[in-house]
Write a protein that holds these residues in place. Structure first.
Motif, PDB file in Angstrom:
ATOM      1  N   ILE A 111       0.841  -1.205   0.000  1.00 36.24           N
ATOM      2  CA  ILE A 111       0.000   0.000   0.000  1.00 36.24           C
ATOM      3  C   ILE A 111       0.875   1.253   0.000  1.00 36.24           C
ATOM      4  O   ILE A 111       0.635   2.202  -0.756  1.00 36.24           O
ATOM      5  N   GLN A 112       1.901   1.242   0.817  1.00 38.14           N
ATOM      6  CA  GLN A 112       2.823   2.383   0.867  1.00 38.14           C
ATOM      7  C   GLN A 112       3.577   2.535  -0.443  1.00 38.14           C
ATOM      8  O   GLN A 112       3.816   3.657  -0.911  1.00 38.14           O
ATOM      9  N   GLY A 113       3.940   1.395  -1.055  1.00 39.51           N
ATOM     10  CA  GLY A 113       4.670   1.427  -2.323  1.00 39.51           C
ATOM     11  C   GLY A 113       3.866   2.077  -3.432  1.00 39.51           C
ATOM     12  O   GLY A 113       4.427   2.739  -4.318  1.00 39.51           O
ATOM     13  N   LYS A 114       2.552   1.914  -3.398  1.00 38.65           N
ATOM     14  CA  LYS A 114       1.687   2.512  -4.416  1.00 38.65           C
ATOM     15  C   LYS A 114       1.149   3.889  -3.992  1.00 38.65           C
ATOM     16  O   LYS A 114       0.346   4.485  -4.710  1.00 38.65           O
ATOM     17  N   LYS A 115       1.591   4.330  -2.811  1.00 46.69           N
ATOM     18  CA  LYS A 115       1.207   5.662  -2.298  1.00 46.69           C
ATOM     19  C   LYS A 115      -0.318   5.824  -2.217  1.00 46.69           C
ATOM     20  O   LYS A 115      -0.880   6.836  -2.633  1.00 46.69           O
ATOM     21  N   VAL A 116      -0.965   4.800  -1.661  1.00 41.80           N
ATOM     22  CA  VAL A 116      -2.413   4.872  -1.493  1.00 41.80           C
ATOM     23  C   VAL A 116      -2.785   4.713  -0.007  1.00 41.80           C
ATOM     24  O   VAL A 116      -3.878   4.250   0.321  1.00 41.80           O
TER      25      VAL A 116
END
Length: 402
Positions: free
Chosen positions: A270-275
Motif C-alpha cells: 500500500i505504501q509502495g503505491k502511495k495509497v
C-alpha cells in the motif's frame, strides 16, 4: 438421563476466536459434557497469548467446558515454524491419548487446517471404541499446497494417504460447503456418511443499533474487512484497486481490521503505491464488536485468493456478515458468489477481475442509502432462512443421539 460426553479435538480454541467455541458452549447448555483437547493459544499472531504457556493455564474451565491444553510449538511467522506447530500438536495429542483415563461417548474433530490434528482423534476413538465425527472446513492436501506452496509429489502423496486414512476411519463427515462434500466423495469415500452442515454465526451477530466509532463517518463509503490477514484472503489485489480508485477520485475507503502473517507485506504494498490515505488499519477487535463495526460501514468486504479449492469454500465471515445485516462486497469465486447472487445481498466479482470490481465500486458511489439498506435486509433474511443456529444444532443433535 446420563449426560453424553463429547471429546472435541481442535488445535484452536478459546481465547482464540473460532466457531467451535460457540458450538461447545451450546452443547453444554443442551446438557452434554464437553472436554476440549487443544493447543496453547497462539493464532493468528504466532506467539503464545499473554497468560498462557508451557506452565501456565494448561487446564481451564470455561463456560462449563473442560479445556486441556497440550504443549505445542508456536506458529511464529515462517513456514518452517508453522510446520513444527502442526507436527507438535499431533505428537502431543498422541501422547495424551496413550495416558488418558477419561471415558467419552463421541470424538468430534473441528477441522480447520491442519487436518493432521485428526490423527490423535482417530486413535482415541479406536481405543475407546466410540464414534468419530469430523467437521471439514479445509480440504487437504489442497489447502496445504495453498498455504506452503509445496507441490512435491512425495510430500503430497504422503498427505493424501493420511487424509484417506482419517476419512475412512471417521464414522461421519460433515462439510461446510456442498463442494467439499463432492470433493470428498471423489476420493472414494462412502457418500452415505458425508453430510453438508453449513456454518452458522454466534448469537451476538445481529443487526446492531449503534455505529462503532472505529469507522470514520466523514462521507466516505466504507468497505470493511474484518478477520485474519493471510495470503489465502487475497488482499493483495486491494493496493492495485485503491490506485485506480484514487486516480478516479472515488469517495471510497478500505478498513482492514485484524492481524495475520500477510499484514506487514500488505502495508508495504500500500505504501509502495502511495495509497495510504485510501486505507485504515485497525487492531483486532472482539467478535462482539463486529456488528456495530459493520453497521457503521456501507459494505462488509470479503475476499479470497483465486484458487480452485478456495472457490469451494464458504468463508465464515460471510455468515457473520449476513447475520449482522451487512451488505456484502465479495471478491471471491464459487459457492460464496452463488450465495451473494441468490440472496441479493450485495456485489460479487472474481478475484482477478479488476475491471468488474471497479465497475461495481463506481455503482456504489452513485447508489442511495435505500439501495444499500435493501441489500442489508436481504442479507439478514437469507441468513435466517439458510444458516439459522438453532436449526443446524438441532440437526447435529439428531446425529449425536442416533
Amino acid at each position: 438421563m446420563k449426560k453424553k460426553k463429547i471429546l472435541v479435538i481442535s488445535q484452536y480454541f478459546y481465547p482464540e476466536q473460532f466457531r467451535i467455541n460457540d458450538i461447545c458452549e451450546t452443547w453444554v447448555q443442551k446438557g452434554y459434557e464437553v472436554t476440549v483437547l487443544t493447543g496453547i493459544p497462539n493464532y493468528p499472531q504466532g506467539d503464545f497469548f499473554n497468560g498462557y504457556g508451557y506452565t501456565k493455564n494448561r487446564r481451564q474451565m470455561h463456560q462449563g467446558i473442560d479445556i486441556i491444553r497440550i504443549p505445542i510449538i508456536p506458529r511464529k511467522r515462517s513456514s518452517i515454524m508453522l510446520g513444527l506447530n502442526y507436527i507438535s500438536y499431533v505428537i502431543s495429542g498422541k501422547l495424551w491419548s496413550l495416558f488418558n483415563k477419561k471415558e467419552f461417548d463421541y470424538v468430534f474433530i473441528y477441522e480447520v487446517s491442519p487436518i493432521t490434528q485428526a490423527i490423535p482423534a482417530v486413535s482415541i476413538a479406536k481405543r475407546l471404541k466410540i464414534p468419530c465425527y469430523i467437521y471439514v472446513m479445509d480440504l487437504w492436501p489442497e489447502n496445504f499446497q495453498i498455504i506452503t506452496g509445496i507441490n512435491n509429489t512425495f510430500v503430497i502423496g504422503m498427505i493424501n494417504k493420511i487424509v484417506d486414512y482419517i476419512y475412512k476411519n471417521c464414522t461421519k463427515i460433515f462439510t461446510a460447503s456442498k463442494s467439499f462434500k463432492k470433493n470428498i466423495e471423489e476420493r472414494g469415500i462412502d457418500s452415505n456418511k458425508i453430510y453438508f452442515w453449513p456454518q452458522y454465526a454466534e448469537d451476538f451477530y445481529q443487526p446492531a443499533q449503534e455505529k462503532s466509532p472505529k469507522i470514520k463517518q466523514d462521507g466516505k463509503i466504507n468497505l470493511t474487512f474484518a478477520g485474519n490477514i493471510g495470503e489465502a484472503q487475497g488482499l493483495d489485489i486491494l493496493p492495485a484497486i485503491a490506485e485506480k480508485v484514487k486516480s478516479e477520485k472515488m469517495n471510497v475507503r478500505f478498513n482492514i481490521i485484524g492481524n495475520g502473517r500477510y499484514k506487514t507485506t500488505l502495508i508495504a504494498e500500500i505504501q509502495g503505491k502511495k495509497v495510504d490515505d485510501m486505507f485504515r488499519f485497525i487492531d483486532p477487535v472482539p467478535p462482539e464488536e463486529v456488528p456495530s463495526i459493520l453497521n457503521a460501514s456501507e459494505f462488509s468486504l470479503i475476499t479470497l485468493k483465486k484458487d480452485e479449492i478456495l472457490s469451494m469454500t464458504i468463508p465464515a465471515k460471510l455468515q457473520s456478515s449476513m447475520a449482522s445485516g451487512a451488505a456484502i462486497f465479495l471478491i471471491a469465486d464459487g459457492e460464496a458468489q452463488e450465495i451473494v447472487k441468490e440472496s441479493g445481498a450485495g456485489y460479487y466479482n472474481h478475484p482477478d477481475d479488476i475491471n468488474g470490481i471497479m465497475a461495481d465500486l463506481r455503482k456504489i458511489t452513485k447508489k442511495n442509502n435505500d439501495h444499500i439498506n435493501q441489500m442489508k435486509q436481504n442479507a439478514r433474511k437469507f441468513y435466517e432462512k439458510n444458516f439459522d443456529k438453532k436449526y443446524l444444532l438441532n440437526k447435529m443433535d439428531e446425529f449425536l443421539t442416533k
